[in-house]
Scaffold this motif. Structure first.
Motif, mmCIF file in Angstrom:
data_model
loop_
_atom_site.group_PDB
_atom_site.id
_atom_site.type_symbol
_atom_site.label_atom_id
_atom_site.label_comp_id
_atom_site.label_asym_id
_atom_site.label_seq_id
_atom_site.Cartn_x
_atom_site.Cartn_y
_atom_site.Cartn_z
ATOM 1 N N UNK A 105 42.167 61.760 46.177
ATOM 2 C CA UNK A 105 41.469 60.530 45.822
ATOM 3 C C UNK A 105 42.461 59.367 45.716
ATOM 4 N N UNK A 106 42.023 58.228 46.122
ATOM 5 C CA UNK A 106 42.875 57.046 46.067
ATOM 6 C C UNK A 106 43.098 56.632 44.626
ATOM 7 N N UNK A 107 44.356 56.277 44.261
ATOM 8 C CA UNK A 107 44.606 55.799 42.906
ATOM 9 C C UNK A 107 44.089 54.383 42.689
ATOM 10 N N UNK A 108 43.671 53.710 43.764
ATOM 11 C CA UNK A 108 43.130 52.367 43.657
ATOM 12 C C UNK A 108 41.616 52.448 43.623
ATOM 13 N N UNK A 109 40.981 51.801 42.644
ATOM 14 C CA UNK A 109 39.525 51.842 42.587
ATOM 15 C C UNK A 109 38.912 51.288 43.857
ATOM 16 N N UNK A 110 37.687 51.665 44.147
ATOM 17 C CA UNK A 110 37.026 51.213 45.362
ATOM 18 C C UNK A 110 36.759 49.710 45.359
ATOM 19 N N UNK A 111 36.916 49.061 44.200
ATOM 20 C CA UNK A 111 36.718 47.613 44.157
ATOM 21 C C UNK A 111 37.952 46.846 44.616
ATOM 22 N N UNK A 112 39.024 47.552 44.988
ATOM 23 C CA UNK A 112 40.208 46.914 45.518
ATOM 24 C C UNK A 112 41.225 46.452 44.487
ATOM 25 N N UNK A 113 40.956 46.690 43.225
ATOM 26 C CA UNK A 113 41.886 46.264 42.188
ATOM 27 C C UNK A 113 43.165 47.081 42.288
ATOM 28 N N UNK A 114 44.326 46.402 42.383
ATOM 29 C CA UNK A 114 45.590 47.134 42.486
ATOM 30 C C UNK A 114 46.001 47.704 41.123
ATOM 31 N N UNK A 115 45.908 49.017 40.973
ATOM 32 C CA UNK A 115 46.240 49.610 39.681
ATOM 33 C C UNK A 115 47.519 50.423 39.705
ATOM 34 N N UNK A 116 47.948 50.866 40.875
ATOM 35 C CA UNK A 116 49.115 51.742 40.935
ATOM 36 C C UNK A 116 50.389 51.021 41.376
ATOM 37 N N UNK A 122 44.336 44.785 35.206
ATOM 38 C CA UNK A 122 45.224 45.634 36.004
ATOM 39 C C UNK A 122 46.678 45.257 35.753
ATOM 40 N N UNK A 123 46.963 43.968 35.679
ATOM 41 C CA UNK A 123 48.336 43.518 35.403
ATOM 42 C C UNK A 123 48.740 43.907 33.984
ATOM 43 N N UNK A 124 47.859 43.690 33.047
ATOM 44 C CA UNK A 124 48.168 44.041 31.646
ATOM 45 C C UNK A 124 48.426 45.537 31.491
ATOM 46 N N UNK A 125 47.750 46.361 32.281
ATOM 47 C CA UNK A 125 47.957 47.810 32.215
ATOM 48 C C UNK A 125 49.381 48.201 32.604
ATOM 49 N N UNK A 126 50.059 47.325 33.333
ATOM 50 C CA UNK A 126 51.455 47.560 33.704
ATOM 51 C C UNK A 126 52.415 46.905 32.715
ATOM 52 N N UNK A 127 51.878 46.362 31.631
ATOM 53 C CA UNK A 127 52.720 45.709 30.637
ATOM 54 C C UNK A 127 53.075 44.280 30.990
ATOM 55 N N UNK A 128 52.398 43.728 31.970
ATOM 56 C CA UNK A 128 52.652 42.351 32.402
ATOM 57 C C UNK A 128 51.875 41.417 31.483
ATOM 58 N N UNK A 129 52.562 40.403 30.960
ATOM 59 C CA UNK A 129 51.944 39.483 30.017
ATOM 60 C C UNK A 129 51.304 38.300 30.743
#
Length: 87
Positions: A11-22, A62-69
């Motif tokens: 399965x793709x680590x990126x949701x089907x909505x195209x949000x870059x999560x990985x 998605x950015x915040x999940x990577x610790x990006x402020x």
């Protein structure tokens, strides 16, 4: 003859909505692009619609999940995207 040595699809680590999560670099880029769009639309008197706001929130999350402020997102927008738009 059918090949049997193929690996099963992961399965793709990126949701089907195209949000870059990985990918943190993609996450900050798209969060900054969404921020720039929101700012431009507001400046033009045409704020984000509800569906636009949903996408905006998804990119920020998605950015915040990577610790990006939020400050880092704004800095990326001002340093990387605004100059590119004026070339």
């Amino acid at each position: 003859m059918e090949r049997t040595d193929q690996q099963p699809q992961q399965p793709s680590p990126t949701p089907s909505d195209g949000t870059p999560t990985n990918d943190p670099a993609a996450a900050i880029h798209w969060a900054a692009a969404a921020l720039g769009l929101a700012q431009a639309r507001t400046d033009q008197g045409n704020p984000l619609t509800d569906s636009d706001r949903t996408a905006f929130d998804r990119y920020q999350a998605a950015a915040h999940a990577h610790g990006i402020t939020d400050e880092q997102i704004l800095d990326y927008l001002n340093t990387n995207l605004h100059p590119a738009a004026t070339r």
